[in-house]
Design a protein around this motif. Structure first.
Motif, PDB file in Angstrom:
ATOM      1  N   LEU A   6       0.868  -1.184   0.000  1.00  0.00           N
ATOM      2  CA  LEU A   6       0.000   0.000   0.000  1.00  0.00           C
ATOM      3  C   LEU A   6       0.902   1.230   0.000  1.00  0.00           C
ATOM      4  CD1 LEU A   6      -2.719   1.482   0.338  1.00  0.00           C
ATOM      5  CD2 LEU A   6      -2.470   1.157   2.812  1.00  0.00           C
ATOM      6  N   HIS A   7       0.748   2.090  -1.003  1.00  0.00           N
ATOM      7  CA  HIS A   7       1.628   3.254  -1.100  1.00  0.00           C
ATOM      8  C   HIS A   7       0.817   4.522  -1.338  1.00  0.00           C
ATOM      9  CE1 HIS A   7       1.225   3.482  -5.546  1.00  0.00           C
ATOM     10  NE2 HIS A   7       1.105   2.160  -5.457  1.00  0.00           N
ATOM     11  N   GLY A   8       1.409   5.637  -0.945  1.00  0.00           N
ATOM     12  CA  GLY A   8       0.759   6.945  -1.098  1.00  0.00           C
ATOM     13  C   GLY A   8       1.533   7.979  -0.314  1.00  0.00           C
ATOM     14  N   LYS A   9       1.299   9.234  -0.604  1.00  0.00           N
ATOM     15  CA  LYS A   9       2.019  10.314   0.059  1.00  0.00           C
ATOM     16  C   LYS A   9       1.801  10.288   1.570  1.00  0.00           C
ATOM     17  CE  LYS A   9       1.798  13.467  -3.910  1.00  0.00           C
ATOM     18  NZ  LYS A   9       1.294  14.784  -4.397  1.00  0.00           N
ATOM     19  N   SER A  10       2.746  10.890   2.285  1.00  0.00           N
ATOM     20  CA  SER A  10       2.642  10.985   3.740  1.00  0.00           C
ATOM     21  C   SER A  10       1.381  11.732   4.137  1.00  0.00           C
ATOM     22  CB  SER A  10       3.875  11.720   4.283  1.00  0.00           C
ATOM     23  OG  SER A  10       3.753  11.945   5.667  1.00  0.00           O
ATOM     24  N   GLY A  11       0.674  11.205   5.153  1.00  0.00           N
ATOM     25  CA  GLY A  11      -0.507  11.882   5.654  1.00  0.00           C
ATOM     26  C   GLY A  11      -1.739  11.737   4.789  1.00  0.00           C
ATOM     27  N   THR A  12      -1.845  10.626   4.055  1.00  0.00           N
ATOM     28  CA  THR A  12      -3.041  10.421   3.213  1.00  0.00           C
ATOM     29  C   THR A  12      -3.935   9.304   3.753  1.00  0.00           C
ATOM     30  OG1 THR A  12      -1.659   9.038   1.760  1.00  0.00           O
ATOM     31  CG2 THR A  12      -2.037  11.315   1.086  1.00  0.00           C
ATOM     32  N   LEU A  85       1.020  -7.158   4.238  1.00  0.00           N
ATOM     33  CA  LEU A  85       0.815  -5.852   3.625  1.00  0.00           C
ATOM     34  C   LEU A  85       1.947  -4.927   4.044  1.00  0.00           C
ATOM     35  CD1 LEU A  85      -1.017  -3.809   2.063  1.00  0.00           C
ATOM     36  CD2 LEU A  85      -2.096  -3.293   4.275  1.00  0.00           C
ATOM     37  N   LEU A  86       2.703  -4.418   3.080  1.00  0.00           N
ATOM     38  CA  LEU A  86       3.761  -3.452   3.342  1.00  0.00           C
ATOM     39  C   LEU A  86       3.211  -2.055   3.077  1.00  0.00           C
ATOM     40  CD1 LEU A  86       6.718  -5.183   1.453  1.00  0.00           C
ATOM     41  CD2 LEU A  86       5.866  -5.639   3.763  1.00  0.00           C
ATOM     42  N   ILE A  87       3.552  -1.093   3.941  1.00  0.00           N
ATOM     43  CA  ILE A  87       3.036   0.260   3.811  1.00  0.00           C
ATOM     44  C   ILE A  87       4.195   1.232   3.643  1.00  0.00           C
ATOM     45  CG2 ILE A  87       1.661   2.083   4.894  1.00  0.00           C
ATOM     46  CD1 ILE A  87       0.210  -0.077   6.473  1.00  0.00           C
ATOM     47  N   GLY A  88       4.099   2.114   2.634  1.00  0.00           N
ATOM     48  CA  GLY A  88       5.151   3.088   2.396  1.00  0.00           C
ATOM     49  C   GLY A  88       4.642   4.290   1.627  1.00  0.00           C
ATOM     50  N   THR A  91       6.224   3.648  -4.273  1.00  0.00           N
ATOM     51  CA  THR A  91       6.527   2.273  -4.704  1.00  0.00           C
ATOM     52  C   THR A  91       7.987   1.946  -4.416  1.00  0.00           C
ATOM     53  OG1 THR A  91       6.989   3.089  -6.946  1.00  0.00           O
ATOM     54  CG2 THR A  91       4.763   2.286  -6.505  1.00  0.00           C
ATOM     55  N   GLY A  92       8.852   2.954  -4.547  1.00  0.00           N
ATOM     56  CA  GLY A  92      10.263   2.728  -4.246  1.00  0.00           C
ATOM     57  C   GLY A  92      10.492   2.370  -2.798  1.00  0.00           C
ATOM     58  N   GLU A  95       9.322  -1.184  -2.032  1.00  0.00           N
ATOM     59  CA  GLU A  95      10.247  -2.137  -2.634  1.00  0.00           C
ATOM     60  C   GLU A  95      11.527  -2.266  -1.815  1.00  0.00           C
ATOM     61  OE1 GLU A  95      10.573  -0.600  -6.569  1.00  0.00           O
ATOM     62  OE2 GLU A  95       8.652  -1.463  -7.222  1.00  0.00           O
ATOM     63  N   LYS A  96      11.996  -1.152  -1.245  1.00  0.00           N
ATOM     64  CA  LYS A  96      13.171  -1.198  -0.369  1.00  0.00           C
ATOM     65  C   LYS A  96      12.862  -1.992   0.901  1.00  0.00           C
ATOM     66  CE  LYS A  96      15.285   3.128  -1.946  1.00  0.00           C
ATOM     67  NZ  LYS A  96      15.614   4.531  -1.577  1.00  0.00           N
ATOM     68  N   ILE A  97      11.679  -1.800   1.459  1.00  0.00           N
ATOM     69  CA  ILE A  97      11.281  -2.561   2.654  1.00  0.00           C
ATOM     70  C   ILE A  97      11.217  -4.041   2.329  1.00  0.00           C
ATOM     71  CG2 ILE A  97       9.385  -2.974   4.280  1.00  0.00           C
ATOM     72  CD1 ILE A  97       8.711   0.029   4.005  1.00  0.00           C
ATOM     73  N   CYS A  98      10.619  -4.350   1.203  1.00  0.00           N
ATOM     74  CA  CYS A  98      10.510  -5.749   0.764  1.00  0.00           C
ATOM     75  C   CYS A  98      11.892  -6.382   0.619  1.00  0.00           C
ATOM     76  CB  CYS A  98       9.755  -5.803  -0.564  1.00  0.00           C
ATOM     77  SG  CYS A  98       9.336  -7.460  -1.109  1.00  0.00           S
ATOM     78  N   ASP A  99      12.840  -5.618   0.064  1.00  0.00           N
ATOM     79  CA  ASP A  99      14.202  -6.113  -0.119  1.00  0.00           C
ATOM     80  C   ASP A  99      14.907  -6.310   1.215  1.00  0.00           C
ATOM     81  OD1 ASP A  99      16.572  -6.663  -1.844  1.00  0.00           O
ATOM     82  OD2 ASP A  99      17.337  -4.882  -0.832  1.00  0.00           O
ATOM     83  N   ARG A 100      14.781  -5.342   2.127  1.00  0.00           N
ATOM     84  CA  ARG A 100      15.446  -5.437   3.434  1.00  0.00           C
ATOM     85  C   ARG A 100      14.912  -6.602   4.252  1.00  0.00           C
ATOM     86  NH1 ARG A 100      19.972  -4.156   4.914  1.00  0.00           N
ATOM     87  NH2 ARG A 100      19.407  -3.507   7.025  1.00  0.00           N
ATOM     88  N   LEU A 101      13.637  -6.926   4.074  1.00  0.00           N
ATOM     89  CA  LEU A 101      13.038  -8.021   4.834  1.00  0.00           C
ATOM     90  C   LEU A 101      13.094  -9.348   4.073  1.00  0.00           C
ATOM     91  CD1 LEU A 101       9.934  -6.203   6.384  1.00  0.00           C
ATOM     92  CD2 LEU A 101      12.200  -6.567   7.378  1.00  0.00           C
TER      93      LEU A 101
END
Length: 275
Positions: A6-12, A85-88, A91-92, A95-101
């Motif tokens: 799940l992705h979107g700008k901060s505070g949305t 569900l990863l939240i950020g 998309t970048g 994807e970084k969270i997915c890679d680190r985990l």
């Protein structure tokens, strides 16, 4: 394991909507701002909301620390959820969270703008940037240790009548991080003393609360209470009652995670001299 992002700008409103998505898509686990949450319980990690600066919060959310990433990776492997569900904020980032985990590839991306209205996003933005409030998709009691001493309050989301679940629903926590421009949330030591003195005044065996000392640590705090008891009353039982009720009421009334209440009897007053 099926990986959603799940992705979107901060505070949305991403963290607020996360539980709705998990319920609709039958996703048992969430990774949000450094925390691994499964079935409404915080399993591992540390919240980015605890970081003292925005830069530190971003590093925590991205699992920059090898120790942090390892802890969450091992917890996910142990729980082995069917989906996560990863939240950020982009998309970048997810994807970084997915890679680190080490979760492999992301199977489905969800844009916050596709599941919310403009009005909902504007309200979320106002609460984040105007009031300094951040939502975490977990109950307050699951987070109280991590956020001891912070402003923290619950949001209860009630399910619809059609689900025949009146009185039940999801609970999210609202916190105000240290790096919020609104400043820190603190409770004066006098507040603890006032609470304990009031409780002591309702227990017949307590003559007076002499002193209250607070020792604060990173995730919790301890209280030491010195009291005078009344002759003719069982001192141990009176002290234990004060201890029990103080722990219960302070936990309920403040944002602090109370590790211990130690009560010491320093004096015994004659029965006719109770203050």
């Amino acid at each position: 394991m099926f990986v959603y992002a799940l992705h979107g700008k901060s505070g949305t409103g991403k963290s607020f909507q996360a539980m709705n998505i998990c319920r609709e898509l039958d996703i048992p686990a969430i990774v949000d701002d450094g925390l691994f949450i499964e079935n409404n319980k915080v399993i591992a990690g540390k919240s980015a909301k605890r970081a003292p600066t925005k830069v530190g919060a971003i590093k925590t959310a991205l699992f920059v620390s090898d120790e942090h990433a390892k802890e969450v990776r091992e917890a996910i492997a142990d729980k082995a959820p069917s989906a996560i569900l990863l939240i950020g904020t982009s998309t970048g980032m997810v994807e970084k969270i997915c890679d680190r985990l080490e979760l492999g590839k992301i199977d489905r991306y969800i844009d916050i703008e596709d599941i919310t209205t403009k009005g909902e996003r504007e309200l979320a933005h106002k609460q984040r940037h105007g009031q300094g409030k951040h939502v975490i998709p977990a109950p307050t009691m699951q987070l109280k240790r991590q956020f001891s001493g912070y402003f923290i309050a619950p949001i209860k989301i009630f399910k619809g009548w059609a689900e025949n679940t009146r009185g039940s629903g999801d609970e999210r926590a609202v916190v105000r991080p240290t790096y919020s421009y609104l400043g820190d949330y603190t409770v004066s030591d006098k507040v603890f003393r006032d609470i304990i003195e009031y409780i002591g005044g309702t227990i017949p065996g307590i003559n007076k609360v002499l002193s209250v000392f607070a020792e604060e640590y990173q995730n919790d705090f301890k209280l030491t209470v010195l009291i005078s008891t009344v002759k003719g009353y069982p001192a141990v039982e009176s002290a234990m009652e004060l201890q029990r009720r103080s722990a219960r009421d302070i936990d309920r009334m403040t944002a602090y995670n109370l590790e211990a209440v130690n009560v010491e009897v320093r004096d015994i007053a004659p029965g006719d001299e109770r203050e």
